[in-house]
Design an enzyme around this catalytic site. Sequence first.
Site, PDB file in Angstrom:
ATOM      1  N   ASN A  23       0.860  -1.261   0.073  1.00 22.08           N
ATOM      2  CA  ASN A  23      -0.133   0.177  -0.058  1.00 22.08           C
ATOM      3  C   ASN A  23       0.969   1.158   0.028  1.00 22.08           C
ATOM      4  O   ASN A  23       1.794   1.418   0.874  1.00 22.08           O
ATOM      5  CB  ASN A  23      -1.025   0.146   1.230  1.00 22.08           C
ATOM      6  CG  ASN A  23      -1.958   1.261   1.286  1.00 22.08           C
ATOM      7  OD1 ASN A  23      -1.433   2.327   1.526  1.00 22.08           O
ATOM      8  ND2 ASN A  23      -3.097   0.995   0.988  1.00 22.08           N
ATOM      9  N   SER A  46      -5.076  -0.231  -3.159  1.00 19.61           N
ATOM     10  CA  SER A  46      -5.585   0.883  -2.922  1.00 19.61           C
ATOM     11  C   SER A  46      -6.662   0.905  -1.852  1.00 19.61           C
ATOM     12  O   SER A  46      -7.629   0.205  -2.172  1.00 19.61           O
ATOM     13  CB  SER A  46      -5.857   1.461  -4.485  1.00 19.61           C
ATOM     14  OG  SER A  46      -6.234   3.019  -4.054  1.00 19.61           O
ATOM     15  N   GLU A  47      -6.568   1.599  -0.845  1.00 15.52           N
ATOM     16  CA  GLU A  47      -7.511   1.318   0.326  1.00 15.52           C
ATOM     17  C   GLU A  47      -9.110   1.656  -0.044  1.00 15.52           C
ATOM     18  O   GLU A  47      -9.890   1.369   0.740  1.00 15.52           O
ATOM     19  CB  GLU A  47      -6.926   1.895   1.482  1.00 15.52           C
ATOM     20  CG  GLU A  47      -7.103   3.391   1.534  1.00 15.52           C
ATOM     21  CD  GLU A  47      -5.761   4.055   1.195  1.00 15.52           C
ATOM     22  OE1 GLU A  47      -4.965   3.406   0.676  1.00 15.52           O
ATOM     23  OE2 GLU A  47      -5.097   5.223   1.611  1.00 15.52           O
ATOM     24  N   ASN A  48      -9.316   2.347  -1.382  1.00  9.59           N
ATOM     25  CA  ASN A  48     -10.467   2.763  -1.636  1.00  9.59           C
ATOM     26  C   ASN A  48     -11.323   1.453  -2.137  1.00  9.59           C
ATOM     27  O   ASN A  48     -12.352   1.571  -2.680  1.00  9.59           O
ATOM     28  CB  ASN A  48     -10.699   3.627  -2.544  1.00  9.59           C
ATOM     29  CG  ASN A  48      -9.837   3.726  -3.707  1.00  9.59           C
ATOM     30  OD1 ASN A  48      -8.855   3.383  -3.683  1.00  9.59           O
ATOM     31  ND2 ASN A  48     -10.503   4.079  -4.923  1.00  9.59           N
ATOM     32  N   SER A  88     -11.526  -3.905   2.423  1.00 11.14           N
ATOM     33  CA  SER A  88     -10.179  -3.050   2.535  1.00 11.14           C
ATOM     34  C   SER A  88      -9.291  -3.067   3.584  1.00 11.14           C
ATOM     35  O   SER A  88      -8.069  -3.374   3.859  1.00 11.14           O
ATOM     36  CB  SER A  88     -10.286  -1.852   1.595  1.00 11.14           C
ATOM     37  OG  SER A  88      -9.107  -1.247   1.355  1.00 11.14           O
TER      38      SER A  88
END
Lengths: 218, 235
Positions: A23, A46-48, A88
């Site tokens: 990340n 990608s944390e979305n 996520s």
Amino acid sequence: MALTKEQIAQRIAKELKDGYYVNLGIGIPTLVANYIPEGVNVVFQSENGLLGMGPFPLEGEEDPDLINAGKQTITTLPGSAFFDSAMSFGMIRAGKVDLTVLGAMEVSQQGDIANWKIPGKMVKGMGGAMDLVASAKNIIVAMVHSNPKGESKLLPQCTLPLTGLRCVKKIVSDLAVLDVIPEGFKLLERAPGVSVEEIKSKTAGKLIIEGEIPEMIF
Amino acid sequence: MNKVVSTAEEAIRDIQDGHTLMLGGFGLCGIPENCIAALVKKGVKQLTCISNNAGVENFGIGLLLQQRQVVKMIASYVGENAEFERQLLSGELEVELIPQGTLASRCLAAGYGMPAIYTPAGVGTEVADGKELRNFNGKDYLMEYAFNADFAIVKAWKGDTQGNLVYKETARNFNPLMAMAGRVTIAEVEELVPAGGLDPNIIHTPGIYVHRIFQGKEYEKRIEQRTVRKVNQVK
């Protein structure tokens, strides 16, 4: 010579290992993706809600439904997967992400990090930073050694509001590579042409120097 | 069981002043554009909005802020909005910033019928102030409560008349979590199909969570950070 932002990213990229899920935060960390070593395959999270993030799209191929956590248009690579925000952060909390690279305003010699709030200035929010630093097992901070006022960002104690406690494992700054160990900042490498004396003078926290400190190799 | 309403106005008909709303989306990606426009038109005020972001000045939740319809914003990041900043500094607007994963989990807890969750995010920071701390296996965690929202308003790619939803790409984000978490859940979709028109194997949100559904129109899908590369240039 102090490293450029690109060189900081290039040095961090050497920490990528084959098979890592990674990340990357916003800013210098994002640039790390440009320097993946030959023969090393990593998957960017990608944390979305995406694993398998690819490069920015070509002009005309931007897709408004496909963005990264910095809200930039991106693409996917073969084998990618989408998921919701709870999953996520679930995979982050569960320690499935091998490496997290973040920017910081301050890091303490205990590994505390401050990177979300400056008192007196408009607070934009922590986004996912507190979740990431609370759970990631391997956090590298990418930042310049001193703030714009010339003050050290590597401190005995953070002065700004904290993002997380005792979580930073390694720092790559424009001057040096340092590990955060229980005794303080352990100097591992220096930027080409930067002296140990200069690093010492610009590190306010406890600096541990053992033996000869080699120059970074790119 | 037909949950279809014909317009956004009809979908939000009973949203009143003082209600707490969840709004799906990440940045401007996957936001319920039609319902936001209907809320602006209706002019309901004193709203508490739970959403990851607060839109930009003239789009998304920013439109509700512009009309001073929001008194409290619960979000993880409110970066790009000058009007938001002005209202915050003048005291017109209250804001509660919470970690993004905590925001997601508090929605999840509500949808899963769990009163609270434990998370390490925020331990040792000001986020932990006044919260119950508990140690599990040598690590500290904060207790965070499930959200309690009057309405959840989400945007999906496709939906059917039973309220089953499928999201597209990263426009999924908070939408399925909020869809589960509202006392009343309103879904706007780009394409509404009859029951049977979606493969049951690929449903992201089962219709039981959705009370009203309609096909939205004229999606702008504004891009916040248009970023491109040149041919042959790797990111």
